[in-house]
Design an enzyme around this catalytic site. Structure first.
Site, PDB file in Angstrom:
ATOM      1  N   CYS A 286       0.824  -1.260   0.059  1.00 26.69           N
ATOM      2  CA  CYS A 286       0.029   0.211   0.058  1.00 26.69           C
ATOM      3  C   CYS A 286       0.960   1.340   0.094  1.00 26.69           C
ATOM      4  CB  CYS A 286      -0.827   0.012   1.069  1.00 26.69           C
ATOM      5  SG  CYS A 286      -2.212  -1.279   1.180  1.00 26.69           S
ATOM      6  N   ARG A 287       1.452   1.502   1.078  1.00 20.46           N
ATOM      7  CA  ARG A 287       2.084   2.933   1.390  1.00 20.46           C
ATOM      8  C   ARG A 287       3.254   3.247   0.620  1.00 20.46           C
ATOM      9  NH1 ARG A 287       1.789   2.754   7.654  1.00 20.46           N
ATOM     10  NH2 ARG A 287       1.996   0.581   7.031  1.00 20.46           N
ATOM     11  N   SER A 288       4.121   1.932   0.743  1.00 20.84           N
ATOM     12  CA  SER A 288       5.668   2.184   0.131  1.00 20.84           C
ATOM     13  C   SER A 288       5.535   2.009  -1.247  1.00 20.84           C
ATOM     14  CB  SER A 288       7.043   1.471   0.911  1.00 20.84           C
ATOM     15  OG  SER A 288       6.527  -0.011   0.818  1.00 20.84           O
TER      16      SER A 288
ATOM     17  N   ASP B 141      -1.780   3.649   8.028  1.00 19.57           N
ATOM     18  CA  ASP B 141      -2.060   2.451   7.346  1.00 19.57           C
ATOM     19  C   ASP B 141      -3.246   2.375   6.711  1.00 19.57           C
ATOM     20  OD1 ASP B 141      -2.242  -0.198   6.429  1.00 19.57           O
ATOM     21  OD2 ASP B 141      -1.449  -1.134   8.424  1.00 19.57           O
TER      22      ASP B 141
END
Ligand code: 4NP
Length: 161
Positions: free
Chosen positions: A15-17, A127
């Site tokens: 997701c984020r990275s 997250d």
């Protein structure tokens, strides 16, 4: 001359990275002089999703803003990343703590929170994985775009002036 490594790190690397990698890569493509000096990747501190494509919600929301995450595949952080990457940027405090535990004593690079480059001290990219709606993914994109601009300015000042 070896290139300067920039590694974005979250928990699952789905997701984020990968969002950070995709956003940063596209912004970097508009600065070829800087792009030639950098090596960019992302990784997760957990290995649950190794080999997987980014989360479909992350990919879809990123695509709406023109970022293509389709070529990315999750991998786990490896101790050799501390040799290859001079900037290791965590999306949240827990991932930073996990990275600090892996940090070799000889590492002389920058290990810190990505949002420091958005001018936000101690701030986290939340997250979005367990959120049902789109808002969490939009927030990730907003934060990651701001920090990417700050990181680009920082690297330009360090490497091109
Ligand atoms: P990420 O999000 O760390 O931004 O990739 C998550 C992905 C998967 C899980 C947690 C967070 N998980 O628990 O599987």
């Amino acid at each position: 001359m070896s290139r300067t490594g920039v590694l974005f790190v979250c928990l699952g690397n789905i997701c984020r990275s990968p969002t950070a990698e995709g956003v940063f890569r596209r912004k970097l493509a508009q600065r070829p002089e800087l792009e030639a000096l950098l090596e960019v990747d992302s990784a997760g501190t957990a290995a649950y999703h190794v080999g997987n494509s980014p989360d479909s919600r992350s990919s879809a929301m990123a695509a709406r803003r023109g970022y293509d995450l389709s070529m990315l595949r999750a991998r786990a952080v490896d101790p050799v990343d501390f040799d290859r990457y001079r900037y290791i940027l965590a999306m949240d405090q827990q991932n930073l703590v996990n990275l600090q535990a892996l940090r070799p004593s000889g590492f002389s690079g920058h290990l810190g929170l990505f949002l420091d480059f958005a001018g936000k001290r101690n701030a986290e990219v939340p997250d979005p994985y367990y959120t049902s709606g789109e808002r969490g993914f939009e927030e990730v994109l907003d934060l990651v775009e701001a920090a990417s601009d700050g990181l680009l300015a920082h690297l330009e000042a360090e490497l091109l002036r």
